[in-house]
Design a protein around this motif. Structure first.
Motif, mmCIF file in Angstrom:
data_model
loop_
_atom_site.group_PDB
_atom_site.id
_atom_site.type_symbol
_atom_site.label_atom_id
_atom_site.label_comp_id
_atom_site.label_asym_id
_atom_site.label_seq_id
_atom_site.Cartn_x
_atom_site.Cartn_y
_atom_site.Cartn_z
ATOM 1 N N ALA A 299 0.826 -1.217 0.000
ATOM 2 C CA ALA A 299 0.000 0.000 0.000
ATOM 3 C C ALA A 299 0.857 1.263 0.000
ATOM 4 C CB ALA A 299 -0.963 0.005 1.179
ATOM 5 N N ALA A 300 1.922 1.265 -0.817
ATOM 6 C CA ALA A 300 2.830 2.412 -0.931
ATOM 7 C C ALA A 300 3.402 2.806 0.419
ATOM 8 C CB ALA A 300 2.135 3.589 -1.600
ATOM 9 N N GLY A 301 3.842 1.803 1.163
ATOM 10 C CA GLY A 301 4.501 2.060 2.432
ATOM 11 C C GLY A 301 3.576 2.270 3.604
ATOM 12 N N ALA A 302 2.269 2.141 3.416
ATOM 13 C CA ALA A 302 1.319 2.396 4.498
ATOM 14 C C ALA A 302 1.282 1.275 5.528
ATOM 15 C CB ALA A 302 -0.080 2.615 3.929
ATOM 16 N N ALA A 303 1.745 0.070 5.166
ATOM 17 C CA ALA A 303 1.716 -1.054 6.102
ATOM 18 C C ALA A 303 2.856 -2.014 5.782
ATOM 19 C CB ALA A 303 0.369 -1.786 6.019
ATOM 20 N N GLU A 304 3.308 -2.730 6.796
ATOM 21 C CA GLU A 304 4.330 -3.742 6.583
ATOM 22 C C GLU A 304 3.747 -4.908 5.788
ATOM 23 O OE1 GLU A 304 6.153 -5.035 10.168
ATOM 24 O OE2 GLU A 304 6.819 -3.024 10.758
ATOM 25 N N ASN A 305 4.601 -5.547 5.021
ATOM 26 C CA ASN A 305 4.160 -6.649 4.169
ATOM 27 C C ASN A 305 4.132 -7.938 4.980
ATOM 28 O OD1 ASN A 305 3.435 -8.260 2.052
ATOM 29 N ND2 ASN A 305 5.250 -7.869 0.808
ATOM 30 N N THR A 306 3.072 -8.095 5.763
ATOM 31 C CA THR A 306 2.872 -9.293 6.569
ATOM 32 C C THR A 306 1.615 -10.020 6.088
ATOM 33 O OG1 THR A 306 1.507 -8.164 8.231
ATOM 34 C CG2 THR A 306 3.905 -8.133 8.557
ATOM 35 N N HIS A 307 1.444 -11.257 6.550
ATOM 36 C CA HIS A 307 0.273 -12.048 6.140
ATOM 37 C C HIS A 307 -1.028 -11.341 6.509
ATOM 38 C CE1 HIS A 307 -2.295 -15.597 5.511
ATOM 39 N NE2 HIS A 307 -2.857 -15.263 6.668
ATOM 40 N N ASP A 308 -1.118 -10.873 7.759
ATOM 41 C CA ASP A 308 -2.364 -10.246 8.213
ATOM 42 C C ASP A 308 -2.640 -8.947 7.462
ATOM 43 O OD1 ASP A 308 -2.749 -12.306 9.990
ATOM 44 O OD2 ASP A 308 -1.876 -11.244 11.703
ATOM 45 N N ASN A 309 -1.611 -8.135 7.267
ATOM 46 C CA ASN A 309 -1.819 -6.871 6.554
ATOM 47 C C ASN A 309 -2.184 -7.105 5.094
ATOM 48 O OD1 ASN A 309 -1.307 -5.276 8.791
ATOM 49 N ND2 ASN A 309 0.856 -4.982 8.317
ATOM 50 N N LEU A 310 -1.553 -8.102 4.477
ATOM 51 C CA LEU A 310 -1.868 -8.409 3.086
ATOM 52 C C LEU A 310 -3.304 -8.890 2.954
ATOM 53 C CD1 LEU A 310 -0.882 -8.662 0.181
ATOM 54 C CD2 LEU A 310 -0.036 -10.962 0.728
ATOM 55 N N ARG A 311 -3.733 -9.719 3.878
ATOM 56 C CA ARG A 311 -5.114 -10.212 3.847
ATOM 57 C C ARG A 311 -6.109 -9.064 4.016
ATOM 58 N NH1 ARG A 311 -9.480 -12.555 6.434
ATOM 59 N NH2 ARG A 311 -10.040 -14.655 5.667
ATOM 60 N N LEU A 312 -5.807 -8.163 4.980
ATOM 61 C CA LEU A 312 -6.695 -7.020 5.214
ATOM 62 C C LEU A 312 -6.702 -6.081 4.014
ATOM 63 C CD1 LEU A 312 -8.489 -5.338 7.088
ATOM 64 C CD2 LEU A 312 -6.402 -4.303 8.031
ATOM 65 N N TRP A 313 -5.552 -5.891 3.386
ATOM 66 C CA TRP A 313 -5.454 -5.006 2.223
ATOM 67 C C TRP A 313 -6.301 -5.511 1.070
ATOM 68 C CZ3 TRP A 313 -4.636 -0.396 0.649
ATOM 69 C CH2 TRP A 313 -4.198 -0.116 -0.642
ATOM 70 N N ILE A 320 -6.807 0.266 5.514
ATOM 71 C CA ILE A 320 -5.415 0.692 5.625
ATOM 72 C C ILE A 320 -5.226 2.081 5.015
ATOM 73 C CG2 ILE A 320 -3.054 0.197 4.846
ATOM 74 C CD1 ILE A 320 -3.690 -2.766 5.063
ATOM 75 N N LYS A 321 -5.862 2.320 3.860
ATOM 76 C CA LYS A 321 -5.757 3.618 3.182
ATOM 77 C C LYS A 321 -7.154 4.101 2.791
ATOM 78 C CE LYS A 321 -2.532 4.507 0.218
ATOM 79 N NZ LYS A 321 -1.522 4.494 -0.883
ATOM 80 N N PRO A 322 -7.832 4.825 3.673
ATOM 81 C CA PRO A 322 -9.146 5.363 3.304
ATOM 82 C C PRO A 322 -9.037 6.246 2.069
ATOM 83 C CG PRO A 322 -8.738 5.597 5.663
ATOM 84 C CD PRO A 322 -7.451 5.157 5.055
ATOM 85 N N GLY A 323 -9.889 6.005 1.106
ATOM 86 C CA GLY A 323 -9.837 6.771 -0.136
ATOM 87 C C GLY A 323 -8.979 6.137 -1.201
ATOM 88 N N SER A 324 -8.426 4.956 -0.911
ATOM 89 C CA SER A 324 -7.609 4.264 -1.901
ATOM 90 C C SER A 324 -8.453 3.924 -3.125
ATOM 91 C CB SER A 324 -7.034 2.987 -1.294
ATOM 92 O OG SER A 324 -6.435 2.182 -2.277
ATOM 93 N N LEU A 325 -7.806 3.938 -4.295
ATOM 94 C CA LEU A 325 -8.520 3.630 -5.532
ATOM 95 C C LEU A 325 -8.636 2.132 -5.777
ATOM 96 C CD1 LEU A 325 -7.115 6.371 -7.947
ATOM 97 C CD2 LEU A 325 -9.124 6.431 -6.450
ATOM 98 N N MET A 326 -8.005 1.315 -4.929
ATOM 99 C CA MET A 326 -8.138 -0.129 -5.078
ATOM 100 C C MET A 326 -9.490 -0.566 -4.495
ATOM 101 S SD MET A 326 -5.662 -3.165 -3.688
ATOM 102 C CE MET A 326 -6.255 -4.842 -3.505
ATOM 103 N N PRO A 327 -10.311 -1.261 -5.280
ATOM 104 C CA PRO A 327 -11.644 -1.639 -4.781
ATOM 105 C C PRO A 327 -11.583 -2.855 -3.873
ATOM 106 C CG PRO A 327 -11.351 -2.467 -6.996
ATOM 107 C CD PRO A 327 -10.108 -1.670 -6.681
ATOM 108 N N ALA A 328 -12.544 -2.956 -2.978
ATOM 109 C CA ALA A 328 -12.717 -4.160 -2.169
ATOM 110 C C ALA A 328 -13.422 -5.204 -3.032
ATOM 111 C CB ALA A 328 -13.542 -3.855 -0.919
ATOM 112 N N MET A 329 -12.794 -6.383 -3.175
ATOM 113 C CA MET A 329 -13.298 -7.375 -4.123
ATOM 114 C C MET A 329 -14.443 -8.218 -3.573
ATOM 115 S SD MET A 329 -11.571 -6.522 -6.629
ATOM 116 C CE MET A 329 -12.293 -7.734 -7.706
ATOM 117 N N LYS A 330 -14.735 -8.108 -2.281
ATOM 118 C CA LYS A 330 -15.850 -8.850 -1.662
ATOM 119 C C LYS A 330 -15.699 -10.355 -1.873
ATOM 120 C CE LYS A 330 -17.784 -4.866 -0.729
ATOM 121 N NZ LYS A 330 -17.780 -4.321 0.648
#
Length: 347
Positions: A299-313, A320-330
């Motif tokens: 997320a452009a340095g917004a979070a460490e590249n860990t399993h939990d952060n990647l899953r949440l991203w 992690i980044k409110p307003g990010s242009l990446m959509p939530a895939m549901k």
């Protein structure tokens, strides 16, 4: 009057020698993670830091001289009881004083202008040597894309460059482009701030003389997530940089245990935005994921590249980044776990 000026000069010299260790000292370790402009690690950054200190000293001396004169006037010409409330003698003009406060400021401005122009010329008009590394840096909302055209490498957010030995300089020249709006590339310890403007290519260079990780930031407001458009510059030794390039040139590793996640990735809109080398995924709207797990952050340095952060991203980017242009895939939990497992094979 003379004693006040002598005191001002002594204070100015004391401030200079007290501040010098701050901007001239080298970090004790080999790894640096800060944005301290007074700890330059590259020629352009050092030129800017030296100019900043020079201007600070000049303006500090001006302040001390003016303050000393003001203090002297307040003390020397203060009202006394013996004056009887009489108005002091009035001075209606002095050619010497008028010339002094006209000529001296002009000389100061000329000196500062020439010093600044010299640094700008040295940085902006520096010739590119034959052994320089060329990188194309593209600013996106809200991440950085780095393309090593001659090496066939594409990565995101974390720029890797070789250390530049003064005996064998290996500077890095960046061609700065924007994919959407104005951005600004700024790594304070390596170079000055340079804007990325749509349809107006810019350039900058750096020659870091020590290894480490140097932090940077988009310094031009570019939208909702401007504050979290971070970047990292990893300055590697020659062997480490060559090893990194070889690893980045390889296609994505095929892991039989992650086939289900790969199918989820290709079946959904992920491949429309992201590229994975050696697969049908060839999107250009988002970062290249071929070697995602070789990066320390997401997320452009917004979070460490860990399993939990990647899953949440992947599950909810706005967490992690409110307003990010990446959509939530549901995605369902099963599909989410599968695609995260696939992402974790992309070293």
């Amino acid at each position: 009057m003379k004693s006040s000026l002598d005191c001002a000069w002594r204070i100015a010299l004391l401030l200079f020698w007290s501040a010098k260790p701050v901007w001239s000292a080298e970090p004790s370790g080999s790894t640096t993670q800060s944005t301290n402009i007074f700890s330059p690690a590259s020629t352009p950054a050092k030129s800017i830091a030296d100019l900043s200190v020079f201007v600070l000293i000049i303006t500090g001396i001006i302040f001390l001289v003016v303050f000393a004169l003001l203090l002297y006037s307040v003390v020397r010409f203060r009202g006394r009881g013996m004056d009887g409330g009489c108005e002091p003698a009035q001075v209606y003009g002095s050619m010497q004083i008028e010339l002094a406060w006209t000529i001296i400021p002009i000389l100061i401005v000329v000196v500062l202008f020439l010093a600044t122009a010299r640094v700008i010329h040295a940085v902006q008009d520096a010739p590119e040597p034959a052994g320089a590394l060329d990188v194309i840096a593209i600013g996106h909302q809200y991440w950085w894309e780095f393309r090593y055209a001659k090496l066939g490498v594409v990565t995101a957010n974390e720029l890797h460059i070789p250390v530049s030995d003064p005996s064998h300089p290996t500077p890095t020249f960046l061609r700065l482009l924007s994919a959407d709006t104005d951005h600004s590339f700024w790594v304070p310890q390596l170079a000055g701030k340079t804007d990325l403007i749509p349809n107006h290519p810019n350039r900058m260079w750096m020659d870091p003389q020590r290894t480490g990780v140097f932090l940077g930031q988009c310094a031009q407001y570019c939208g909702t997530q401007h504050a979290k458009m971070l970047l990292r510059v990893s300055v590697d030794g020659p062997e480490d940089f060559a090893a990194w390039v070889r690893a980045q040139q390889k296609p994505a590793v095929e892991d039989a245990g992650a086939i289900a996640g790969k199918r989820v990735f290709e079946r959904n809109a992920c491949m429309n935005c992201h590229a994975v080398g050696g697969t049908p995924a060839n999107g250009r709207f988002g970062p290249d994921l071929t070697h995602l797990m070789s990066r320390a952050t997401i997320a452009a340095g917004a979070a460490e590249n860990t399993h939990d952060n990647l899953r949440l991203w992947i599950q909810d980017p706005s967490a992690i980044k409110p307003g990010s242009l990446m959509p939530a895939m549901k995605l369902s939990d099963a599909d989410l776990d599968a695609v995260v497992s696939y992402m974790e094979t992309l070293h």
